[in-house]
Motif scaffolding. Sequence first.
Motif, PDB file in Angstrom:
ATOM      1  N   THR A  27       0.833  -1.203   0.000  1.00  0.00           N
ATOM      2  CA  THR A  27       0.000   0.000   0.000  1.00  0.00           C
ATOM      3  C   THR A  27       0.869   1.255   0.000  1.00  0.00           C
ATOM      4  O   THR A  27       0.600   2.215  -0.717  1.00  0.00           O
ATOM      5  CB  THR A  27      -0.935  -0.014   1.226  1.00  0.00           C
ATOM      6  N   LEU A  28       1.938   1.197   0.790  1.00  0.00           N
ATOM      7  CA  LEU A  28       2.843   2.339   0.803  1.00  0.00           C
ATOM      8  C   LEU A  28       3.515   2.495  -0.569  1.00  0.00           C
ATOM      9  O   LEU A  28       3.732   3.603  -1.050  1.00  0.00           O
ATOM     10  CB  LEU A  28       3.901   2.150   1.902  1.00  0.00           C
ATOM     11  N   GLY A  29       3.809   1.353  -1.191  1.00  0.00           N
ATOM     12  CA  GLY A  29       4.420   1.396  -2.520  1.00  0.00           C
ATOM     13  C   GLY A  29       3.524   2.110  -3.518  1.00  0.00           C
ATOM     14  O   GLY A  29       3.992   2.793  -4.420  1.00  0.00           O
ATOM     15  N   SER A  30       2.227   1.944  -3.343  1.00  0.00           N
ATOM     16  CA  SER A  30       1.298   2.635  -4.216  1.00  0.00           C
ATOM     17  C   SER A  30       1.282   4.137  -3.920  1.00  0.00           C
ATOM     18  O   SER A  30       1.294   4.973  -4.815  1.00  0.00           O
ATOM     19  CB  SER A  30      -0.112   2.069  -4.031  1.00  0.00           C
ATOM     20  N   ALA A  31       1.280   4.456  -2.634  1.00  0.00           N
ATOM     21  CA  ALA A  31       1.192   5.871  -2.240  1.00  0.00           C
ATOM     22  C   ALA A  31       2.452   6.636  -2.616  1.00  0.00           C
ATOM     23  O   ALA A  31       2.393   7.720  -3.188  1.00  0.00           O
ATOM     24  CB  ALA A  31       0.943   5.967  -0.736  1.00  0.00           C
ATOM     25  N   VAL A  32       3.598   6.059  -2.304  1.00  0.00           N
ATOM     26  CA  VAL A  32       4.855   6.750  -2.585  1.00  0.00           C
ATOM     27  C   VAL A  32       5.130   6.682  -4.082  1.00  0.00           C
ATOM     28  O   VAL A  32       5.179   5.607  -4.659  1.00  0.00           O
ATOM     29  CB  VAL A  32       6.016   6.100  -1.804  1.00  0.00           C
ATOM     30  N   GLY A  33       5.264   7.842  -4.680  1.00  0.00           N
ATOM     31  CA  GLY A  33       5.488   7.860  -6.121  1.00  0.00           C
ATOM     32  C   GLY A  33       6.137   9.166  -6.533  1.00  0.00           C
ATOM     33  O   GLY A  33       6.717   9.870  -5.698  1.00  0.00           O
ATOM     34  N   LEU A  34       5.986   9.503  -7.793  1.00  0.00           N
ATOM     35  CA  LEU A  34       6.579  10.754  -8.265  1.00  0.00           C
ATOM     36  C   LEU A  34       6.043  11.935  -7.474  1.00  0.00           C
ATOM     37  O   LEU A  34       6.732  12.934  -7.286  1.00  0.00           O
ATOM     38  CB  LEU A  34       6.264  10.932  -9.754  1.00  0.00           C
ATOM     39  N   GLY A  35       4.814  11.810  -7.012  1.00  0.00           N
ATOM     40  CA  GLY A  35       4.198  12.893  -6.243  1.00  0.00           C
ATOM     41  C   GLY A  35       5.034  13.327  -5.053  1.00  0.00           C
ATOM     42  O   GLY A  35       5.132  14.513  -4.748  1.00  0.00           O
TER      43      GLY A  35
END
Length: 464
Positions: A27-35
């Motif tokens: 889930t964190l992998g989804s949240a953490v991104g280019l943003g």
Amino acid sequence: MKSIEKEPDAPIKKEGFTTGFAVFFATLGSAVGLGNIWKFPYLIGANGGGAFLIVYLFCIIFACMPVMVCELFIGRKTRSNAVQAFEKLKVKPFWKSIGFMGIIAAFLIMSFYSCVAGWVYLYIFKAIKGDFAGISAQSAAAQFSKASVGIISPILWQIIVIAVVSAVIIAGVQKGIERVTKTLMPILFILIIICDIRSLTLSGASQGLDFLFRIDFSKLTAQGILVALGLGFFKLSLGMGTMLTYGSYYTDDNNLIGTSAKVAVSDTIVSILAGVAIFPAVFTFGMGPDNGPGLLFMTIPLVFSKIPFGNVLLVAFFFLTAIAATTAMISMMEVPVAYLNESKKIPRKKAVLSVAVIIMLIGILASLSADGASLLGGAKVFGLTFFNLFDFVSSNILMPLGGFLILIVVGWFLSKKDFEYELSNKGSINTKTAADMLYLVIKYVTPVLLIIVFLNTLGIIRLS
Ligand code: TRP
């Protein structure tokens, strides 16, 4: 009667994450991104530092976490993809449109996200080759336009990104998504901390920290508050079925409210750490704060190349950005793949390949319009380039609308008892007070907030 007996909805054991750790990292992998890297740090600084952070956390609690819990709730309760979930909930067929909108949004976001991720992959190799040693501002700009304006290179790198993401998804939920996010997220943390330590020991560190953290309420406008809300939505991957789909893979004993809170906090910490890695270096070398592609592909190579051992740092930095972008994209691609696989019974591999081809086709439009000088840079639809149009329609229309409809279906069309039952893991943990409060927010508070955002986006009301 010659009806062919189909298996009634037998509870087929569907593949899911194996442990609480796996749930958290995926889930964190989804949240953490280019943003986290090119949006958040700059927005904190530009909108009043600590003041913006406070507002952001407020938005997370009152708008984003409620949507996230709703998505996880629907996903885990139905154990289904974004479209089928609404069939299983036995609500009017209209609500399935949330799922279809999510799938469209996923394609639109992936098209420009994979384009930017492609540049990031390329920049890892450029950093390894030492392309940025001793560069000037002009050559930083020239290198970026070479990387982004051409035809072959951007499309090739975009295809590489899509291929990497596809390979992970083909491997499946456990052997692909779970294994990759569990390995890469800790590496991302370590790399970002290394960059932080180096950046904090530079002479401009205090100026950079000042830009990030000084609490300045005078810089905070109503528009800034809306920015915080939109950012929270994008950051936590909400409103397009990503969290719903991941929720369908959650373990039965996962505390959904707890996980949402942990992910939201950890994601915010990653953004702050990214800001701490970036802005001290930027101010040390007398550059102005910036965001978007300018920050990531020009300012950062320029300033990091001036630091002793900066090249190692650059490799680390682009590598961690690539991890962030890749794990985020995995979660987007899983939305249409889960739909095709579960609802349309298309084997996983074939589903992934079909989705990959569609992303490439739409993605090429994004790649070729990313810059004014690109082949399609001058082509405008509703006054926007394809690249910006895909971003605008997904981030400003489909995501908030999807989030709004999810709140409405949970708050007004499903039973409160079911909601509380699922959040308490079928009665095994005591979450009644939290669930009660959350339910009120879901029913009344967040929908109103989202309507305000929406009216502002459409220009019907103007917050200044
Ligand atoms: N959260 C990711 C980021 O900050 C982007 C992302 C991943 C996303 N999945 C999403 C955004 C789903 C919207 C919807 O970069």
